[in-house]
Scaffold this active site. Structure first.
Site, PDB file in Angstrom:
ATOM      1  N   CYS A 171       7.532  -0.140   9.279  1.00 58.50           N
ATOM      2  CA  CYS A 171       7.147   1.192   8.807  1.00 58.50           C
ATOM      3  C   CYS A 171       6.017   1.098   7.787  1.00 58.50           C
ATOM      4  O   CYS A 171       6.166   0.458   6.740  1.00 58.50           O
ATOM      5  CB  CYS A 171       8.381   1.882   8.246  1.00 58.50           C
ATOM      6  SG  CYS A 171       8.098   2.985   6.867  1.00 58.50           S
ATOM      7  N   CYS A 173       6.561   2.397   4.191  1.00 61.00           N
ATOM      8  CA  CYS A 173       7.538   1.564   3.471  1.00 61.00           C
ATOM      9  C   CYS A 173       6.843   0.411   2.750  1.00 61.00           C
ATOM     10  O   CYS A 173       7.326  -0.069   1.730  1.00 61.00           O
ATOM     11  CB  CYS A 173       8.573   0.996   4.438  1.00 61.00           C
ATOM     12  SG  CYS A 173       9.521   2.267   5.286  1.00 61.00           S
TER      13      CYS A 173
END
Lengths: 103, 307
Positions: free
Chosen positions: A28, A31
């Site tokens: 991600c 993230c």
């Protein structure tokens, strides 16, 4: 360093005291922005546990908490969710948020 | 006071930082999302030097290189840019203020939102803008991709690994994607392509439940879905350039010349936010290097050793 939780110890580790949990995944993008911020603020604020949960490895916990988008940051007191934030918070705002929510 | 502040932390921003740092310029990169849009790509096949690499991994290499050469990098969102005499002033979402002798604008694109009713209301409640980020939460569910571009086709391909059914809803007559990807998704029996349809509304209770189409599909205007992935392309993120009164064209692109100079002295731009002929990482990186050279010339009065 924020402690990595798994399906087996999530409940027990978050059951007492104040906790901030970062639901993330290695694939991600956002993230990756959140990760160093989470670590830094975690090392600065005492008396609060900073945990991370890899959603790939903890599908049950993630779905139990209705995590549908990452990063999701969940703030907990004695095992109960008190608030959550979806998406990235920058260093100062994250720090302030943690202090406000878990004071 | 920095010699140069680079706004944006993707291919263009990081490459500009690598070059600026090696020119010994005091360099700061401010990125809203470190790594930029490519970090949403699970596989990059056309960045020279890497046969195949994930966007995240590639950008972490750019970041480490820029950092190791002495550039400072912070995650923050620049809200305001202004020019006061010869000093550029920056203000961020975290109320931080920075000053610089020159600026490089490399903010890339922002995603075009789904404007139909319900589009905003269900954001993060079933409406998503990043299939690589959120696709895995739809294991064995039904999802729809809105859009017909290459990114939309890639999103559909990725989602079909998790979902039991993927609709692609596109208003145009035929998808506009690379032939390889088109062949792949046409052959995928989990993917159903609806061309010539518009999303009229998104409905649900706590989460998304259905899309209302403008025309009936298989006899109904209702399409039951658990999640929606919006791939309607990007709009250049050029608001800051407008604040600085740099020239922006009708497509919202910052107008630059071959030296990546904008219409304002001391302000340079690179990558997808510019009137680039090609929105690709390799091109953005090249423009980042050029912009750093122009900033070096402006700040020091010396010409770049490479020009």
């Amino acid at each position: 360093m924020a402690v990595e939780l798994n399906e087996d110890n999530f409940k027990q580790m978050t059951s007492k005291g104040k906790a901030v949990v970062d639901f993330y995944a290695d694939w991600c993008g956002p993230c990756q922005t959140m990760k160093p911020i989470f670590e830094k603020v975690g090392s600065e604020l005492k008396g609060i546990n900073f945990f991370k949960v890899n959603v790939d490895e903890c599908a049950d916990t993630s779905s139990l908490y209705g995590v549908r988008s990452i990063p999701t940051i969940i703030f907990m007191k004695d095992g109960k969710e008190v608030e959550r934030v979806l998406g990235v918070l920058y260093e100062e705002e994250f720090k302030k948020k943690v202090q406000d929510v878990l004071k | 006071m920095y010699d140069v502040i680079i706004i944006g932390a993707g291919f263009a921003g990081y490459t500009a930082a690598i070059y600026a740092a090696r020119y010994n310029l005091k360099t700061l990169v401010i990125g809203k999302e470190l790594g930029g849009m490519i970090t949403e790509s699970s596989e990059v096949w056309n960045y020279p030097g890497f046969q195949k690499i994930s966007g995240i991994e590639l950008m972490s290499k750019f970041l480490e290189q820029a950092k190791s050469l002495g550039a400072e990098i912070v995650a923050d969102d620049v809200l305001k840019a202004s020019k006061d005499n010869d000093v550029f002033k920056i203000e961020t979402r975290q109320d931080k203020k920075y000053e610089a002798k020159s600026l490089i604008l490399a903010m890339g694109n922002k995603r075009r939102k789904l404007e139909a009713p319900g589009g905003l209301e269900f954001e993060s409640k079933g409406i998503h803008y990043c299939a690589t980020c959120d696709g895995a939460f739809y294991r064995n569910k039904t999802v729809a991709v809105i859009g017909g571009s290459n990114s939309a086709a890639h999103a559909a391909e990725l989602l079909s690994r998790f979902a039991k059914k993927v609709y692609v809803v596109y208003r145009g007559a035929a998808l506009r994607c690379e032939p390889v990807t088109h062949d792949k998704i046409k052959a995928d029996n989990k993917i159903e392509i609806l061309c010539g349809y518009n999303v009229r509304e998104v409905k649900g209770s706590q989460f998304v439940e259905k899309i209302m189409l403008d025309l009936p599909y298989k006899g109904s205007v209702e399409l039951d879905v658990d999640g929606i992935f919006v791939e309607l392309g990007g709009i250049p993120n050029s608001v800051l350039a407008k604040e600085l009164e740099a020239e922006v064209n009708q497509n919202n692109e910052i107008v630059v010349n071959a030296n990546c100079e904008t219409s304002i002295k001391g302000v340079y731009a690179a990558g997808d936010v510019t009137n680039t002929p090609m929105r690709q990482g390799i091109v953005a990186a090249g423009q980042g290097a050029i912009a750093a050279g122009s900033a070096y010339k402006f700040v020091t009065g010396k010409s770049s050793p490479w020009s």
